[in-house]
Motif scaffolding. Structure first.
Motif, PDB file in Angstrom:
ATOM      1  N   MET A  92       0.864  -1.179   0.000  1.00 39.72           N
ATOM      2  CA  MET A  92       0.000   0.000   0.000  1.00 39.72           C
ATOM      3  C   MET A  92       0.899   1.228   0.000  1.00 39.72           C
ATOM      4  O   MET A  92       1.710   1.421   0.901  1.00 39.72           O
ATOM      5  CB  MET A  92      -0.922   0.016   1.219  1.00 39.72           C
ATOM      6  CG  MET A  92      -1.794   1.268   1.250  1.00 39.72           C
ATOM      7  SD  MET A  92      -2.983   1.272   2.615  1.00 39.72           S
ATOM      8  CE  MET A  92      -4.193   0.112   1.966  1.00 39.72           C
ATOM      9  N   THR A  94       2.003   5.260  -0.018  1.00 45.26           N
ATOM     10  CA  THR A  94       1.675   6.573   0.537  1.00 45.26           C
ATOM     11  C   THR A  94       2.685   7.563  -0.028  1.00 45.26           C
ATOM     12  O   THR A  94       3.654   7.168  -0.690  1.00 45.26           O
ATOM     13  CB  THR A  94       1.757   6.592   2.070  1.00 45.26           C
ATOM     14  OG1 THR A  94       3.138   6.560   2.474  1.00 45.26           O
ATOM     15  CG2 THR A  94       1.029   5.389   2.689  1.00 45.26           C
ATOM     16  N   ARG A  95       2.476   8.834   0.262  1.00 48.26           N
ATOM     17  CA  ARG A  95       3.438   9.822  -0.242  1.00 48.26           C
ATOM     18  C   ARG A  95       4.777   9.723   0.482  1.00 48.26           C
ATOM     19  O   ARG A  95       5.765  10.342   0.077  1.00 48.26           O
ATOM     20  CB  ARG A  95       2.873  11.236  -0.146  1.00 48.26           C
ATOM     21  CG  ARG A  95       2.511  11.692   1.245  1.00 48.26           C
ATOM     22  CD  ARG A  95       1.673  12.957   1.180  1.00 48.26           C
ATOM     23  NE  ARG A  95       1.259  13.443   2.490  1.00 48.26           N
ATOM     24  CZ  ARG A  95       1.898  14.372   3.185  1.00 48.26           C
ATOM     25  NH1 ARG A  95       3.003  14.910   2.694  1.00 48.26           N
ATOM     26  NH2 ARG A  95       1.452  14.765   4.360  1.00 48.26           N
ATOM     27  N   THR A  97       6.213   6.674   1.041  1.00 46.54           N
ATOM     28  CA  THR A  97       6.849   5.420   0.640  1.00 46.54           C
ATOM     29  C   THR A  97       8.193   5.702  -0.027  1.00 46.54           C
ATOM     30  O   THR A  97       8.305   6.570  -0.899  1.00 46.54           O
ATOM     31  CB  THR A  97       5.943   4.643  -0.330  1.00 46.54           C
ATOM     32  OG1 THR A  97       4.684   4.386   0.299  1.00 46.54           O
ATOM     33  CG2 THR A  97       6.577   3.315  -0.709  1.00 46.54           C
ATOM     34  N   GLU A 134      -3.587   1.863  -3.539  1.00 47.22           N
ATOM     35  CA  GLU A 134      -3.484   3.329  -3.458  1.00 47.22           C
ATOM     36  C   GLU A 134      -2.285   3.832  -4.274  1.00 47.22           C
ATOM     37  O   GLU A 134      -1.476   4.639  -3.821  1.00 47.22           O
ATOM     38  CB  GLU A 134      -3.385   3.784  -2.005  1.00 47.22           C
ATOM     39  CG  GLU A 134      -4.652   3.559  -1.209  1.00 47.22           C
ATOM     40  CD  GLU A 134      -5.858   4.289  -1.809  1.00 47.22           C
ATOM     41  OE1 GLU A 134      -5.680   5.314  -2.506  1.00 47.22           O
ATOM     42  OE2 GLU A 134      -6.986   3.832  -1.596  1.00 47.22           O
ATOM     43  N   LYS A 137      -1.134   7.583  -4.634  1.00 45.92           N
ATOM     44  CA  LYS A 137      -0.628   8.327  -3.481  1.00 45.92           C
ATOM     45  C   LYS A 137       0.894   8.295  -3.414  1.00 45.92           C
ATOM     46  O   LYS A 137       1.492   8.856  -2.505  1.00 45.92           O
ATOM     47  CB  LYS A 137      -1.239   7.768  -2.193  1.00 45.92           C
ATOM     48  CG  LYS A 137      -2.723   8.067  -2.060  1.00 45.92           C
ATOM     49  CD  LYS A 137      -3.286   7.609  -0.731  1.00 45.92           C
ATOM     50  CE  LYS A 137      -4.777   7.969  -0.632  1.00 45.92           C
ATOM     51  NZ  LYS A 137      -5.380   7.473   0.635  1.00 45.92           N
ATOM     52  N   SER A 138       1.523   7.631  -4.371  1.00 47.03           N
ATOM     53  CA  SER A 138       2.981   7.533  -4.359  1.00 47.03           C
ATOM     54  C   SER A 138       3.614   8.858  -4.758  1.00 47.03           C
ATOM     55  O   SER A 138       3.008   9.691  -5.443  1.00 47.03           O
ATOM     56  CB  SER A 138       3.436   6.418  -5.306  1.00 47.03           C
ATOM     57  OG  SER A 138       2.861   6.567  -6.582  1.00 47.03           O
ATOM     58  N   ASN A 139       4.860   9.047  -4.335  1.00 39.88           N
ATOM     59  CA  ASN A 139       5.583  10.283  -4.625  1.00 39.88           C
ATOM     60  C   ASN A 139       6.290  10.203  -5.974  1.00 39.88           C
ATOM     61  O   ASN A 139       6.257   9.180  -6.646  1.00 39.88           O
ATOM     62  CB  ASN A 139       6.576  10.582  -3.495  1.00 39.88           C
ATOM     63  CG  ASN A 139       7.496   9.397  -3.230  1.00 39.88           C
ATOM     64  OD1 ASN A 139       8.136   8.873  -4.142  1.00 39.88           O
ATOM     65  ND2 ASN A 139       7.555   8.953  -1.974  1.00 39.88           N
ATOM     66  N   THR A 173      -7.235   1.938  -6.217  1.00 37.61           N
ATOM     67  CA  THR A 173      -7.306   3.266  -5.617  1.00 37.61           C
ATOM     68  C   THR A 173      -8.733   3.534  -5.173  1.00 37.61           C
ATOM     69  O   THR A 173      -9.682   3.028  -5.779  1.00 37.61           O
ATOM     70  CB  THR A 173      -6.856   4.361  -6.623  1.00 37.61           C
ATOM     71  OG1 THR A 173      -6.874   5.640  -5.994  1.00 37.61           O
ATOM     72  CG2 THR A 173      -7.760   4.402  -7.839  1.00 37.61           C
TER      73      THR A 173
END
Length: 342
Positions: A92, A94-95, A97, A134, A137-139, A173
């Protein structure tokens, strides 16, 4: 009876060898998708899309609020194919990660020798099937890595490209953001399918199936692992379709001309063009040149999986899964069947 191709890697099989096995292969995949559908309520269309995308080796995006079986679909899909844990990667995003969580941490011993090498075992580069939850939501660092893996099936070790083992990429997502920097990644997902709640129309069936699923989980039972098909079957199917696309003859203008002549009737191809023009002009649906080519491949795969033959108008319903927002998805869900006269 053992098949003469059993001891060969799927990637090494010839068209002639695959043609001998094609009917049996398609039958196994058909049993796989219909059997897996028994363990869900009104998710057969999504399972079919997952199989079509997997055989085409195109990523698929599942969209929907929490609790609509997105993760459950992927896990059971993986289990039913008999994919080992070491060949599966799930994360999962996130920003926050970091690349090390996706493609592996830096090998400190190698770094002391001046080499920038990641220990990728157990991470995305060594997985054959991956599920990224998700994903949007990755950077930016993760986005660049994912684009390279999706586009070129490789990542970089000490500045050099290294092939990844990835065969199937499924992502999910809750929402599709409108951020411009995500446009390139969104465009790589030709098919985007909503996993909607079924409670309104199938309340009783949902309760019964959900309770049974809880029992399976508590007792650590996986009855959907029925052995109808394997990841090798999906790889063989992809190889078979790719070799068909590569066929050519002396009179043809190119490979595509041969494939269209044999498997994509002129009237259906013109209908494909008409639908695309209508959706672009009337509804401003963005369909890139890349997507048009990928859609052709997806139509062909669907036609082979479902009927073993040529593309029909029914296969064009994949156009309903091109939406880039919930509004576009709702529109296409209604409009594409209408344009097809359904």
């Amino acid at each position: 009876m053992a098949n003469s191709t059993d001891n060969k890697r799927p990637e090494d099989l010839t068209l002639a060898e695959l043609q001998e096995e094609a009917d049996e292969l398609r039958a196994r995949l058909s049993r796989f998708r219909s059997s897996l559908g028994r363990f869900f309520v009104k998710k057969q269309d999504l399972i079919d899309l997952m199989l079509v995308a997997s055989v085409a080796q195109e990523p698929l995006l599942l969209i929907g609020p929490p609790g609509t079986a997105k993760s459950d679909l992927v896990i059971k899909f993986k289990d039913a194919l008999g994919i080992a844990d070491e060949d599966y990667f799930e994360y999962m995003l996130t920003r926050f990660t970091e690349p090390s969580e996706i493609i592996g941490p830096i090998d400190i011993n190698q770094l002391r020798d001046g080499r920038y090498i990641r220990r990728e075992q157990g991470k995305l580069p060594t997985a054959k099937l991956a599920f990224l939850d998700e994903i949007f939501k990755s950077n930016s660092a993760i986005l660049n890595i994912l684009l390279t893996i999706i586009n070129e099936r490789k990542f970089y070790q000490d500045g050099l490209p290294v092939p990844v083992k990835l065969r199937v990429l499924l992502a999910a997502t809750n929402e599709i953001p409108e951020l411009a920097e995500l446009g390139a990644l969104k465009d790589r997902f030709v098919l985007k399918a909503e996993s909607l709640s079924v409670a309104d129309e199938h309340f009783e069936a949902l309760i019964d199936a959900g309770l049974q699923s809880e029992v399976y989980r508590t007792l650590n039972q996986k009855p959907w692992k029925e052995g109808h098909a394997t990841l090798d079957d999906i790889v063989k199917a992809n190889r078979y379709m790719t070799l068909l696309f590569a066929k050519q003859d002396q009179q043809s203008e190119g490979n595509g001309a041969v494939d269209r002549k044999l498997f994509f009737p002129d009237d259906v191809f013109r209908e494909y063009q008409r639908l695309v023009k209508t959706l672009v002009r009337e509804d401003r649906i963005f369909i890139s040149d890349r997507k048009l080519v990928k859609l052709y491949k997806l139509f062909r795969v669907r036609a082979w999986l479902f009927r073993g033959g040529t593309v029909s108008r029914d296969d064009l319903r994949l156009l309903a899964f091109l939406g880039e927002s919930h509004e576009e998805m709702a529109l296409l869900r209604e409009k594409v069947p209408t344009l097809l006269g359904e």
